[in-house]
Write an enzyme that holds these catalytic residues in place. Sequence first.
Site, mmCIF file in Angstrom:
data_model
loop_
_atom_site.group_PDB
_atom_site.id
_atom_site.type_symbol
_atom_site.label_atom_id
_atom_site.label_comp_id
_atom_site.label_asym_id
_atom_site.label_seq_id
_atom_site.Cartn_x
_atom_site.Cartn_y
_atom_site.Cartn_z
ATOM 1 C CG ASP A 1 -9.470 2.019 -1.727
ATOM 2 O OD1 ASP A 1 -8.439 1.965 -2.419
ATOM 3 O OD2 ASP A 1 -9.482 1.841 -0.507
ATOM 4 C CG ASP B 1 -2.347 0.359 0.906
ATOM 5 O OD1 ASP B 1 -2.503 1.259 0.060
ATOM 6 O OD2 ASP B 1 -3.291 -0.181 1.500
ATOM 7 C CD1 TRP C 1 -5.139 3.202 -3.576
ATOM 8 C CD2 TRP C 1 -3.848 4.937 -2.976
ATOM 9 N NE1 TRP C 1 -4.791 3.044 -2.268
ATOM 10 C CE2 TRP C 1 -4.019 4.085 -1.865
ATOM 11 C CE3 TRP C 1 -3.066 6.093 -2.834
ATOM 12 C CZ2 TRP C 1 -3.416 4.348 -0.634
ATOM 13 C CZ3 TRP C 1 -2.486 6.361 -1.593
ATOM 14 C CH2 TRP C 1 -2.659 5.494 -0.519
ATOM 15 N N GLY C 2 -2.776 4.526 -8.555
ATOM 16 C CA GLY C 2 -2.510 5.290 -9.782
ATOM 17 C C GLY C 2 -1.912 6.661 -9.516
HETATM 18 C C1 GAL Z 1 -6.177 1.108 0.966
HETATM 19 C C2 GAL Z 1 -6.224 0.096 -0.167
HETATM 20 C C3 GAL Z 1 -7.302 -0.911 0.156
HETATM 21 C C4 GAL Z 1 -6.985 -1.599 1.473
HETATM 22 C C5 GAL Z 1 -6.800 -0.549 2.576
HETATM 23 C C6 GAL Z 1 -6.301 -1.185 3.881
HETATM 24 O O1 GAL Z 1 -5.192 2.032 0.725
HETATM 25 O O2 GAL Z 1 -6.464 0.746 -1.371
HETATM 26 O O3 GAL Z 1 -7.413 -1.853 -0.889
HETATM 27 O O4 GAL Z 1 -5.828 -2.364 1.332
HETATM 28 O O5 GAL Z 1 -5.872 0.434 2.187
HETATM 29 O O6 GAL Z 1 -6.125 -0.251 4.906
#
Ligand code: GAL
Length: 375
Positions: A183, A126, A161-162
Site C-alpha cells: 500500500d 482485495d 499486493w504482489g
Molecule cells: C488494502 C488495499 C487498499 C484498500 C484497503 C481497504 O488491502 O491494499 O488499497 O483497498 O485494503 O481496506
Amino acid sequence: MIGKTPPMGWNSWNTFGWEISEDLIKGIADVFVEQNLKAAGYEYIVIDDCWSKKQRDSKGRLVPDEEKFPSGMKALADYIHSKGLKFGMYSCAGTMTCAGYPGSFEHEFIDAETFASWDVDYLKYDYCYKPDGIPGHILYKRMAMALRNCGRDILFSACNWGNDESFNWMRASGAHIFRSTGDIQDNWESIKNLALQQLNKECYSGPYCYNDVDMLVVGMYGKGNVALGGCTDEEYKTHFSLWALMDSPLMIGSDIRKMNEASKNILTNKEIIEINQDIEGRQAYTIPQWNNSNCMAYIKTLTNGDYAIGFFNFGDTSGEMSLQFWDMGLPTSSGFGLSLRDLWKHEDLGTFTESYTLKLEPHSCAVFRAKVVKP
Ligand code: GAL
C-alpha cells in the site's frame, strides 16, 4: 474492449477511508467534469472499502449502508454515467474485506450479478481474510469468471499486493490490472519504496493486464486516510512521472474538490498521460547511473517509434546524471541522434548525439519525449 490501456480515475481510499457517502461521490463526479479531469482522460470513480452493511440480506446479497448511500448504488451509478463517467466498487476475495465488511468468498457469482445489476463498471478485489487451504489464484479465477459472465463489461482490478508470486498467474486468471506492490502512503519514502519494488517487473505488464503500483497521492499534502507526512509538489511530480512510465493505473486519491493549481497541472499533464496511455503498453525499463546509485533513467518504448525518457533522482542530495544512448539501443555509429522535448516544461530542447547529461535536485525528475532523428 476494457483494460487495453491503464485505467485512469479516482478512488476513495487514500483520503476518505471509511468516511464515504453518496454526496462525496457525486461531488467527485461533478469535479471530474468541471476541472477537466474527464477531458484529460480520467474516467472511473471507484468506491473502496466500507460501503456496505455488515450483514448480507436474506438472499445472500450485499447491501449498501443506507446512511452513507441512501439512494442506493444503481442511482449513484446513473448519476456517474449521466456525466459520461464510469462507476467502480470494491470487494474482497476472503470472507471479509480488510475493514471487516462482508467479503465475496463463496458469493462470487451472486456478487458479480449484484454489481452488474447496479451497472458497475470496475471492481477492485482485495485479499484480506483469505480462507485456509484455497490458493489465491483460485480465488481470483473465481471472481474473474463470475465477472466475465455477469452480462456487463466490468474491469477487474485485483489487489493482492504482489503476494504469492501473483505476477505468475494474474494475467492468465483474467484480471485487467493487479497490485504488484504494498500500500502507498502520502510521503516520499513510500513513493520511492514502491517504485523500487516495481523494478524488473516490466515483463509482467501489458495490454489487458497491467502492473498496478497503487493509487496516486498527488495533492494530498498530508491530509487523509493514508496521509502520514505529505509531499512537496516536486515529489508529487516525480511520483506522477514514475507511475506514468511504469504503466501503472492513474487513480487519483486526493480530495479533488479542493485541488490546487499545482496538483491540477500535474494530474492533467497531457504529454505525460499520453506516455502512460500508449497503446502498446510497454512498461519502462531502467538504466542505473553507474556512479550514483540514487539516480536512474527510465526508458519506455512508444508505439510510433518515439521513446519516453525519465531521469530520476531518488537521493537526498543533488546529482548529475548521464544517459549514454548506446544503452538504449542507439550506437553513435548509426548516425542517428535524439531530438528531445521536455514534457514538464513543454519545450523542445534540440537534437543530441551519443549522450545527454543533466543535473537533478533531490527527489526530482525530468521527463522527455525522444525522436530518433538524423542530426
Ligand atoms: C488494502 C488495499 C487498499 C484498500 C484497503 C481497504 O488491502 O491494499 O488499497 O483497498 O485494503 O481496506
